[in-house]
Scaffold this motif. Sequence first.
Motif, PDB file in Angstrom:
ATOM      1  N   GLN A  52       0.753  -1.273  -0.190  1.00 15.75           N
ATOM      2  CA  GLN A  52      -0.232  -0.058  -0.339  1.00 15.75           C
ATOM      3  C   GLN A  52       0.933   1.260  -0.018  1.00 15.75           C
ATOM      4  N   GLU A  53       1.115   1.926  -1.036  1.00 13.17           N
ATOM      5  CA  GLU A  53       2.266   2.926  -1.408  1.00 13.17           C
ATOM      6  C   GLU A  53       1.658   4.282  -0.790  1.00 13.17           C
ATOM      7  N   THR A  54       0.293   4.509  -0.888  1.00 11.13           N
ATOM      8  CA  THR A  54      -0.349   5.532  -0.264  1.00 11.13           C
ATOM      9  C   THR A  54      -1.856   5.126   0.097  1.00 11.13           C
ATOM     10  N   PRO A  55      -2.704   6.078   0.928  1.00 10.21           N
ATOM     11  CA  PRO A  55      -4.095   5.329   1.117  1.00 10.21           C
ATOM     12  C   PRO A  55      -4.915   4.983  -0.020  1.00 10.21           C
ATOM     13  N   ASP A  56      -4.521   5.634  -1.297  1.00  5.81           N
ATOM     14  CA  ASP A  56      -5.432   5.270  -2.517  1.00  5.81           C
ATOM     15  C   ASP A  56      -4.597   4.462  -3.420  1.00  5.81           C
ATOM     16  N   ILE A  57      -3.303   4.452  -3.405  1.00  2.00           N
ATOM     17  CA  ILE A  57      -2.723   3.575  -4.194  1.00  2.00           C
ATOM     18  C   ILE A  57      -2.028   2.403  -3.846  1.00  2.00           C
ATOM     19  N   LYS A  58      -1.945   1.226  -4.620  1.00  3.35           N
ATOM     20  CA  LYS A  58      -1.404  -0.114  -4.201  1.00  3.35           C
ATOM     21  C   LYS A  58      -0.394  -0.440  -5.324  1.00  3.35           C
ATOM     22  N   ILE A  59       0.932  -0.803  -4.932  1.00  5.60           N
ATOM     23  CA  ILE A  59       1.828  -0.929  -6.017  1.00  5.60           C
ATOM     24  C   ILE A  59       1.747  -2.403  -6.042  1.00  5.60           C
ATOM     25  N   MET A  60       1.891  -3.166  -7.255  1.00  2.00           N
ATOM     26  CA  MET A  60       1.868  -4.409  -7.689  1.00  2.00           C
ATOM     27  C   MET A  60       2.977  -4.721  -8.507  1.00  2.00           C
ATOM     28  N   GLU A  61       3.769  -6.140  -7.804  1.00  7.15           N
ATOM     29  CA  GLU A  61       4.723  -6.394  -8.638  1.00  7.15           C
ATOM     30  C   GLU A  61       4.225  -7.978  -9.395  1.00  7.15           C
ATOM     31  N   VAL A  78      -1.932   1.011  -8.920  1.00 11.08           N
ATOM     32  CA  VAL A  78      -3.266   0.727  -9.120  1.00 11.08           C
ATOM     33  C   VAL A  78      -3.850   1.958  -8.129  1.00 11.08           C
ATOM     34  N   LEU A  79      -4.565   2.969  -8.954  1.00 17.64           N
ATOM     35  CA  LEU A  79      -5.429   3.954  -7.930  1.00 17.64           C
ATOM     36  C   LEU A  79      -6.714   3.522  -7.849  1.00 17.64           C
TER      37      LEU A  79
END
Length: 178
Positions: free
Chosen positions: A1-10, A56-57
Amino acid sequence: QETPDIKIMELVSSDGGDLPAITAGAHIDVFTGVDKQCSYSIASDPTDRRRYVIGVLREAESRGGSIWMHEEVKEGDTLKVTLPINNFPLQEDAAEHILIAGGIGISPVLAMGYRLRDLGAKFTLHYCTRSPEQTAFIGEVDEVFRQNVVYHHDCGDITRGIDLNRVSSDRPEGAHLY
């Protein structure tokens, strides 16, 4: 979870092998569990074929794709994706590159930064977000762009964002704007 609204996926290959080669600016489509096909720009270094990194926002007005990606996708899940395609290619031989990104729009631009850094090209990034805490990939952006990044934090007020007229009019001869 990068930010409250953005998830980083590998994303990695299910067989452990290399993924198809990409060029900076490429994207893939992910087939979601809500019968949607959603496009995500690849943010990772184009020379790293072991993985694709996407941001992903979570869209409040989503038709289901981003919410599904945030709530249903877990580490180790298998996703169906398309082969990479590039509708936003980098013109590598430009005299200079001026890149502009807002929010999660940093994804393809970050991949471009990796490529430009590897080429030893001249480039500047103008990156606008609401706040430092809501800035996706901030650590990687700092690493890749170093002194060539100008952050603009607008607190959600468009009048405090990037002055696009100034940035585009100050462009040197032969520079490309992305």
